[in-house]
Design a protein around this motif. Structure first.
Motif, PDB file in Angstrom:
ATOM      1  N   ARG A 288      -5.897   0.966  18.722  1.00 38.15           N
ATOM      2  CA  ARG A 288      -5.182   2.234  18.615  1.00 38.15           C
ATOM      3  C   ARG A 288      -6.069   3.409  18.228  1.00 38.15           C
ATOM      4  N   GLY A 289      -7.263   3.142  17.746  1.00 37.42           N
ATOM      5  CA  GLY A 289      -8.119   4.229  17.295  1.00 37.42           C
ATOM      6  C   GLY A 289      -7.864   4.570  15.834  1.00 37.42           C
ATOM      7  N   PHE A 290      -8.817   5.275  15.243  1.00 39.46           N
ATOM      8  CA  PHE A 290      -8.711   5.601  13.823  1.00 39.46           C
ATOM      9  C   PHE A 290      -7.496   6.477  13.534  1.00 39.46           C
ATOM     10  N   GLY A 291      -7.354   7.568  14.282  1.00 34.91           N
ATOM     11  CA  GLY A 291      -6.304   8.532  13.977  1.00 34.91           C
ATOM     12  C   GLY A 291      -4.918   7.931  14.010  1.00 34.91           C
ATOM     13  N   ALA A 292      -4.595   7.237  15.095  1.00 32.60           N
ATOM     14  CA  ALA A 292      -3.260   6.647  15.225  1.00 32.60           C
ATOM     15  C   ALA A 292      -3.013   5.594  14.155  1.00 32.60           C
ATOM     16  N   THR A 293      -4.041   4.805  13.831  1.00 29.74           N
ATOM     17  CA  THR A 293      -3.878   3.758  12.828  1.00 29.74           C
ATOM     18  C   THR A 293      -3.646   4.352  11.447  1.00 29.74           C
ATOM     19  N   TRP A 294      -4.464   5.338  11.072  1.00 30.21           N
ATOM     20  CA  TRP A 294      -4.339   5.947   9.738  1.00 30.21           C
ATOM     21  C   TRP A 294      -3.015   6.687   9.590  1.00 30.21           C
ATOM     22  N   ILE A 295      -2.670   7.497  10.569  1.00 33.77           N
ATOM     23  CA  ILE A 295      -1.433   8.276  10.495  1.00 33.77           C
ATOM     24  C   ILE A 295      -0.219   7.352  10.506  1.00 33.77           C
ATOM     25  N   GLY A 296      -0.233   6.360  11.397  1.00 32.33           N
ATOM     26  CA  GLY A 296       0.889   5.426  11.456  1.00 32.33           C
ATOM     27  C   GLY A 296       1.072   4.651  10.164  1.00 32.33           C
ATOM     28  N   ALA A 297      -0.036   4.213   9.555  1.00 32.95           N
ATOM     29  CA  ALA A 297       0.043   3.451   8.309  1.00 32.95           C
ATOM     30  C   ALA A 297       0.671   4.285   7.202  1.00 32.95           C
ATOM     31  N   HIS A 298       0.285   5.546   7.085  1.00 31.22           N
ATOM     32  CA  HIS A 298       0.828   6.376   6.013  1.00 31.22           C
ATOM     33  C   HIS A 298       2.268   6.803   6.286  1.00 31.22           C
ATOM     34  N   ALA A 299       2.637   6.908   7.557  1.00 31.85           N
ATOM     35  CA  ALA A 299       4.042   7.189   7.869  1.00 31.85           C
ATOM     36  C   ALA A 299       4.927   6.022   7.446  1.00 31.85           C
ATOM     37  N   ILE A 300       4.500   4.805   7.747  1.00 28.43           N
ATOM     38  CA  ILE A 300       5.275   3.628   7.349  1.00 28.43           C
ATOM     39  C   ILE A 300       5.318   3.503   5.834  1.00 28.43           C
ATOM     40  N   CYS A 301       4.204   3.860   5.161  1.00 26.46           N
ATOM     41  CA  CYS A 301       4.204   3.880   3.690  1.00 26.46           C
ATOM     42  C   CYS A 301       5.332   4.768   3.172  1.00 26.46           C
ATOM     43  N   GLY A 302       5.514   5.932   3.797  1.00 22.68           N
ATOM     44  CA  GLY A 302       6.560   6.848   3.358  1.00 22.68           C
ATOM     45  C   GLY A 302       7.941   6.237   3.467  1.00 22.68           C
ATOM     46  N   PHE A 303       8.224   5.593   4.591  1.00 22.21           N
ATOM     47  CA  PHE A 303       9.535   4.955   4.768  1.00 22.21           C
ATOM     48  C   PHE A 303       9.726   3.811   3.756  1.00 22.21           C
ATOM     49  N   ALA A 304       8.653   3.050   3.500  1.00 24.37           N
ATOM     50  CA  ALA A 304       8.764   1.926   2.567  1.00 24.37           C
ATOM     51  C   ALA A 304       9.006   2.412   1.142  1.00 24.37           C
ATOM     52  N   VAL A 305       8.284   3.448   0.710  1.00 28.74           N
ATOM     53  CA  VAL A 305       8.475   3.996  -0.638  1.00 28.74           C
ATOM     54  C   VAL A 305       9.905   4.501  -0.798  1.00 28.74           C
ATOM     55  N   ALA A 306      10.401   5.226   0.193  1.00 27.18           N
ATOM     56  CA  ALA A 306      11.776   5.736   0.125  1.00 27.18           C
ATOM     57  C   ALA A 306      12.782   4.599   0.057  1.00 27.18           C
ATOM     58  N   GLY A 307      12.508   3.528   0.784  1.00 27.33           N
ATOM     59  CA  GLY A 307      13.447   2.413   0.831  1.00 27.33           C
ATOM     60  C   GLY A 307      13.509   1.595  -0.438  1.00 27.33           C
ATOM     61  N   VAL A 308      12.377   1.513  -1.179  1.00 30.36           N
ATOM     62  CA  VAL A 308      12.346   0.692  -2.391  1.00 30.36           C
ATOM     63  C   VAL A 308      13.396   1.155  -3.400  1.00 30.36           C
ATOM     64  N   GLY A 309      13.501   2.453  -3.598  1.00 33.55           N
ATOM     65  CA  GLY A 309      14.416   2.968  -4.610  1.00 33.55           C
ATOM     66  C   GLY A 309      15.875   2.773  -4.273  1.00 33.55           C
ATOM     67  N   ILE A 310      16.196   2.736  -2.984  1.00 33.59           N
ATOM     68  CA  ILE A 310      17.604   2.589  -2.600  1.00 33.59           C
ATOM     69  C   ILE A 310      17.963   1.148  -2.266  1.00 33.59           C
ATOM     70  N   ALA A 311      16.976   0.245  -2.283  1.00 33.52           N
ATOM     71  CA  ALA A 311      17.252  -1.173  -2.046  1.00 33.52           C
ATOM     72  C   ALA A 311      18.066  -1.734  -3.209  1.00 33.52           C
ATOM     73  N   THR A 312      19.022  -2.550  -2.899  1.00 33.66           N
ATOM     74  CA  THR A 312      19.939  -3.059  -3.939  1.00 33.66           C
ATOM     75  C   THR A 312      19.728  -4.525  -4.264  1.00 33.66           C
ATOM     76  N   THR A 313      18.749  -5.169  -3.634  1.00 31.93           N
ATOM     77  CA  THR A 313      18.468  -6.573  -3.924  1.00 31.93           C
ATOM     78  C   THR A 313      16.978  -6.752  -4.165  1.00 31.93           C
ATOM     79  N   VAL A 314      16.646  -7.759  -4.963  1.00 33.86           N
ATOM     80  CA  VAL A 314      15.236  -8.035  -5.256  1.00 33.86           C
ATOM     81  C   VAL A 314      14.458  -8.440  -4.003  1.00 33.86           C
ATOM     82  N   PRO A 315      15.000  -9.309  -3.114  1.00 31.52           N
ATOM     83  CA  PRO A 315      14.255  -9.624  -1.890  1.00 31.52           C
ATOM     84  C   PRO A 315      13.950  -8.395  -1.041  1.00 31.52           C
TER      85      PRO A 315
END
Length: 423
Positions: A288-315
């Motif tokens: 994918r190249g450096f740019g797409a990999t770096w940008i994509g990884a940090h975008a997914i990080c954002g969704f994951a961080v947002a999801g942790v706080g609203i998740a209602t189960t430990v799994p």
């Protein structure tokens, strides 16, 4: 190197020099993870004071920051392998003093001497270790080498504290620190067995005062469009995520009713995401190249961080945290590999120090803000805001030279220019 020549090379794991270095680094990482748990246990056992442990952590952290600023100058001036061996032997001797002193009773004052010096030595070791990869493998294998090393570090971060806890529970924290000291002896022995490729010196650049030489690394970062953009965006990202683990622990215990054991399980299982990211980063970047990999990884990080706080189960929290750590690993290894590939060898230590010192500077303030806001407004609101901020960091990368940076950086690519005259 031509594609046919690259295809004819032996796999990286069969490279004797790299494999020896890999083992030595693994042992050093294991020693660090033993100290991570054993030192606070020792202080709490001796004093029962969390405040005393916090003071010790602050003093050690300050020593690490100072060493990080000037460590790059030392790494670019002197032999990197020798510096790593000296750092390991320093930690061996100082950590070994602790269990010996504890034979006659707790000596908490000694920790205020030992730990700051060991943290400073550890930072010097880390800067030298990052730059040494450039002298171990060909430039087209740097990302692969970093991926293997980071996967091992992640495994050590999971297994080290678990083993340290077992040893401390059975024989006491002082014994765990003795095991930690022994690991540095093994690491130094492994480094003694290898030889690094010579550093490529720039004969036209004279040595200057240490601060001036450190600023040369900062100037290089500023004059490289991709590295400049990475430094700015990662400073914002670190501000938003430095306190993430604290908020995660608060969410699991306060909102989900989990115990300390639950938190340990969540963090232990989620750390496998770091291992996965370290193994995935090389093929992802090639495709994918450096740019797409770096940008994509940090975008997914954002969704994951947002999801942790609203998740209602430990799994669910565990899964999202693993995704976050996986993408954090991918983005971190990408940026580290890029610096190693495009930075002149004689500047690499100073550029690494300047990069770390700059983008980690906002981290402590971010942790204070994030944890205060979590206590006042709740973890879901804070992680949503932090996650949205991380997503904006990724979007910001689309409007910088990061987006155009390819999988195989070279001086002729957009945004990747040779160092300015005089370093």
């Amino acid at each position: 190197m031509s594609r046919s020549a690259a295809a004819g090379r032996a796999p990286l794991w069969r490279d004797r020099t790299f494999s020896t270095y890999w083992v030595a680094q693994s042992l050093s990482a294991a020693g660090d993870s033993f100290a991570y748990l054993a030192v606070p246990l020792l202080v709490l056992q001796a004093t029962g004071s969390v405040a005393r442990m916090g003071l010790l952590t602050a003093v050690a952290g300050a020593a690490s920051v100072v060493a990080g600023i000037f460590g790059g100058v030392l790494v670019d001036r002197y032999d990197r392998r020798t510096l790593m061996i000296v750092a390991d032997l320093t930690r061996l001797v100082l950590y070994a003093l602790v269990p010996l002193a504890w034979l006659v009773g707790p000596q908490v004052w000694l920790l205020f001497v030992v730990l700051p010096i060991c943290e400073a030595a550890g930072m010097l070791f880390q800067v030298a270790a990052v730059t040494a990869v450039r002298n171990l493998v060909d430039s087209d294998r740097i990302t692969e080498a970093n991926g293997r090393l980071q996967a091992t570090y992640a495994a050590a971060a999971v297994l080290g504290p678990l083993l340290a806890g077992v040893v401390a529970a059975r024989f006491g924290p002082a014994t765990a620190i003795a095991v930690n000291a022994a690991s540095f002896a093994l690491s130094a022995a492994g480094l003694w067995l290898i030889r690094l490729r010579p550093v490529q010196l720039d004969e036209g650049v004279a040595r200057q005062r240490p601060l001036v030489e450190f600023l040369a690394g900062a100037r290089f970062l500023w004059h490289q469009p991709v590295l400049r953009a990475l430094t700015v965006l990662l400073s914002v990202f670190i501000f938003l995520t430095y306190g993430f683990v604290d908020v995660l622990i608060y969410h699991v215990t306060h909102d989900l009713g989990g115990s300390e054991g639950t938190v340990g399980t969540v963090l232990g299982l989620a750390a496998l995401g770091t291992v996965a990211g370290a193994l995935l980063v090389a093929p992802l970047r090639r495709r994918r190249g450096f740019g797409a990999t770096w940008i994509g990884a940090h975008a997914i990080c954002g969704f994951a961080v947002a999801g942790v706080g609203i998740a209602t189960t430990v799994p669910a929290v565990t899964t999202l945290t693993a995704v976050y750590l996986c993408c954090l690993s991918v983005g971190g290894i990408c940026s580290m590999s890029l610096r190693q590939e495009i930075t002149p060898d004689h500047l690499l230590g100073r550029v690494t120090s300047a990069f770390w010192s700059t983008h980690y500077a906002l981290g402590p303030a971010g942790a204070v803000v994030l944890t205060w806001a979590a206590g006042r407004y709740g973890a879901p609101a804070v992680t949503l805001v932090a996650g949205a901020g991380c997503l904006l960091v990724a979007v910001g990368g689309l409007f910088t030279p990061i987006r155009r940076a390819g999988a195989e950086p070279a001086a002729g690519q957009p945004g990747l220019r040779p160092a300015p005259a005089g370093g």
